[in-house]
Design a protein around this motif. Sequence first.
Motif, mmCIF file in Angstrom:
data_model
loop_
_atom_site.group_PDB
_atom_site.id
_atom_site.type_symbol
_atom_site.label_atom_id
_atom_site.label_comp_id
_atom_site.label_asym_id
_atom_site.label_seq_id
_atom_site.Cartn_x
_atom_site.Cartn_y
_atom_site.Cartn_z
ATOM 1 N N SER A 1 0.820 -1.104 -0.060
ATOM 2 C CA SER A 1 0.112 0.090 0.044
ATOM 3 C C SER A 1 0.941 1.332 0.103
ATOM 4 O O SER A 1 1.659 1.576 1.051
ATOM 5 C CB SER A 1 -1.006 0.105 1.076
ATOM 6 O OG SER A 1 -1.775 1.296 1.400
ATOM 7 N N VAL A 2 0.910 2.034 -1.137
ATOM 8 C CA VAL A 2 1.796 3.039 -1.311
ATOM 9 C C VAL A 2 1.380 4.116 -0.097
ATOM 10 O O VAL A 2 2.297 4.584 0.593
ATOM 11 C CB VAL A 2 1.668 3.887 -2.641
ATOM 12 C CG1 VAL A 2 2.448 5.057 -2.667
ATOM 13 C CG2 VAL A 2 2.046 2.771 -3.873
ATOM 14 N N SER B 1 -7.089 2.979 -5.774
ATOM 15 C CA SER B 1 -6.846 3.662 -6.888
ATOM 16 C C SER B 1 -7.600 4.916 -7.224
ATOM 17 O O SER B 1 -7.525 5.777 -6.197
ATOM 18 C CB SER B 1 -6.728 2.880 -8.231
ATOM 19 O OG SER B 1 -6.338 3.469 -9.356
ATOM 20 N N MET B 2 -8.201 5.004 -8.055
ATOM 21 C CA MET B 2 -9.223 6.121 -8.395
ATOM 22 C C MET B 2 -10.582 6.127 -8.237
ATOM 23 O O MET B 2 -11.441 7.015 -8.524
ATOM 24 C CB MET B 2 -8.910 6.929 -10.017
ATOM 25 C CG MET B 2 -7.527 6.998 -10.433
ATOM 26 S SD MET B 2 -6.682 8.509 -9.505
ATOM 27 C CE MET B 2 -7.332 9.806 -10.092
ATOM 28 N N SER C 1 -1.130 4.806 -7.750
ATOM 29 C CA SER C 1 -2.000 5.764 -6.928
ATOM 30 C C SER C 1 -1.463 5.887 -5.484
ATOM 31 O O SER C 1 -0.948 4.667 -4.647
ATOM 32 C CB SER C 1 -3.218 5.364 -6.929
ATOM 33 O OG SER C 1 -4.275 6.269 -6.102
ATOM 34 N N LEU C 2 -1.711 6.869 -4.842
ATOM 35 C CA LEU C 2 -1.489 6.921 -3.184
ATOM 36 C C LEU C 2 -2.426 6.145 -2.808
ATOM 37 O O LEU C 2 -2.424 6.113 -1.488
ATOM 38 C CB LEU C 2 -1.824 8.605 -2.895
ATOM 39 C CG LEU C 2 -0.609 9.316 -3.019
ATOM 40 C CD1 LEU C 2 -0.898 10.876 -3.040
ATOM 41 C CD2 LEU C 2 0.777 8.956 -2.544
ATOM 42 N N GLY D 1 -2.789 15.760 -6.173
ATOM 43 C CA GLY D 1 -2.694 16.356 -7.706
ATOM 44 C C GLY D 1 -1.433 15.849 -8.289
ATOM 45 O O GLY D 1 -1.143 15.441 -9.610
ATOM 46 N N LEU D 2 -0.325 16.272 -7.599
ATOM 47 C CA LEU D 2 1.213 16.119 -8.244
ATOM 48 C C LEU D 2 1.458 14.653 -8.531
ATOM 49 O O LEU D 2 1.914 14.350 -9.595
ATOM 50 C CB LEU D 2 2.237 16.913 -7.245
ATOM 51 C CG LEU D 2 3.631 16.654 -7.658
ATOM 52 C CD1 LEU D 2 4.013 17.107 -9.065
ATOM 53 C CD2 LEU D 2 4.393 17.173 -6.707
ATOM 54 N N PHE D 3 1.130 14.062 -7.434
ATOM 55 C CA PHE D 3 1.471 12.373 -7.579
ATOM 56 C C PHE D 3 0.760 11.882 -8.873
ATOM 57 O O PHE D 3 1.329 11.014 -9.603
ATOM 58 C CB PHE D 3 1.150 11.676 -6.255
ATOM 59 C CG PHE D 3 1.802 10.470 -6.188
ATOM 60 C CD1 PHE D 3 2.938 10.033 -5.232
ATOM 61 C CD2 PHE D 3 0.828 9.415 -6.721
ATOM 62 C CE1 PHE D 3 3.458 8.627 -5.428
ATOM 63 C CE2 PHE D 3 1.359 8.138 -6.489
ATOM 64 C CZ PHE D 3 2.696 7.806 -5.915
#
Length: 450
Positions: A68-69, A187-188, A182-183, A168-170
């Motif tokens: 998990s990032v 994901s999204m 994704s952080l 947003g940057l990542f």
Amino acid sequence: MAWRPTRELLAWRKPARVFLLVFLAVDLVGTALLMSPLATPGSEGLDFVPALFTATSALAVCGLGVISVGHDLNLFGQIVLLSLMQVGGIGIMTLASVLGTAMIHRFRLRSQLNVQAETRSLWIGDVSGVVRRVALVFLVLQGLTFLLITPRMWLGYDMSPGEAAYSGLFHSISAFNNAGISLYDDSMTRFSGDPLILLPVAFAVILGGLGFPILLELRRNLGEPRTWSLHAKITITTTAILFLGSFPLITAMEWGNPATLGAMHWTDKLTDGFFHSVMPRSGGLNSVAVGEMQDSTLLLTIMLMFVGNGSAGTAGGIKVATLAVIFLVVLAEIRAHNEVHVFDRKLPPGVIRQSLSLVFLSATVVAFSSLLLMHTTPFHFLPVVFEVVSAFGVVGLSTGITPELPPWAQCLLVALMVAGRIGPITVATALAFRDRRRRYDLAEARPIIG
């Protein structure tokens, strides 16, 4: 007597082999950084296999994950991932040449060849200008994506300005590099149905995947399609056909699926259908649960992941130009034409052989890797093939089985990501120490085909 390098040693100085060695070196550095205590919230870094897998996934701009990032890595570890994604996206040779241009303002021929091996530049004399424009393209398009999605994250999702800016940057870097990382563990999916976030991310994936030669050519001749190069015409036409075919098919097949699009408003269904029709082309992010999709949708996604997007970009796969060449060869054979013609040009035999070789090698690697995993793990056909193609096509979409694979199987996916990022033919050439030219030909004979 002065020492002279052997032929085998000189062979490793060729551009493809230099790129392979540098790629592996950077990968090991990234692995070591992720294994350090500085990269994780606790006092211990990641174990070797998770660190190697994560570093390779970022550098190969793939996106498959076993950690998990957002939870297993701290800010330093996430910055390491961002750096690896950026280096992998721009290309190690391109990045090194940009730095070299800033210092010496000139290129030697060997440096130009090294960069050409990564960027597939069509004009070797223009390499020094290409790499400068590549860096500018990255900064501008990633910056635009950042400016489009960050305010929405801040105002629409209860994020602080700092959290929204970092997210947003990542995700801007991840999207344009087609990295698929994704952080968030989902994901999204938390942004599902939101066109103000999903559409900018999708278009960043499209632009990053088209390839630098296409972007630079569109910048010069956007309104004059007749002046486009053959490569641009083939890539853009094939990309448009694949999208126009996949978008309605994916949306229709998932329209009534309650685990994906079924419970959404029709406008949200179209937004998420559009997003998923783009992501298999090497984007790797997802706004719905991939593992809950219909088998037909997963199969179509596998086909799209295998093809990928444009050459000399951040996408993986066999590339759309390769698919187009294979189709044109078949079409010419059906029409009983001796030559392969497209857009008033004739394709040379070398391009046809290279396309056939690339497809054959890629299909062989995918087939045998899938066979091995199906025989040695408890997972079934479709999820296994999905993960293998996602790794080899450096896509990053997952049905969720990758973290559950044994360490040796995860190492197999690491090898597939490296091969998929560099390219099967490049890897085969890099590992072949000697190049031999046949100085004679043989009598012609025909086997029975079909």
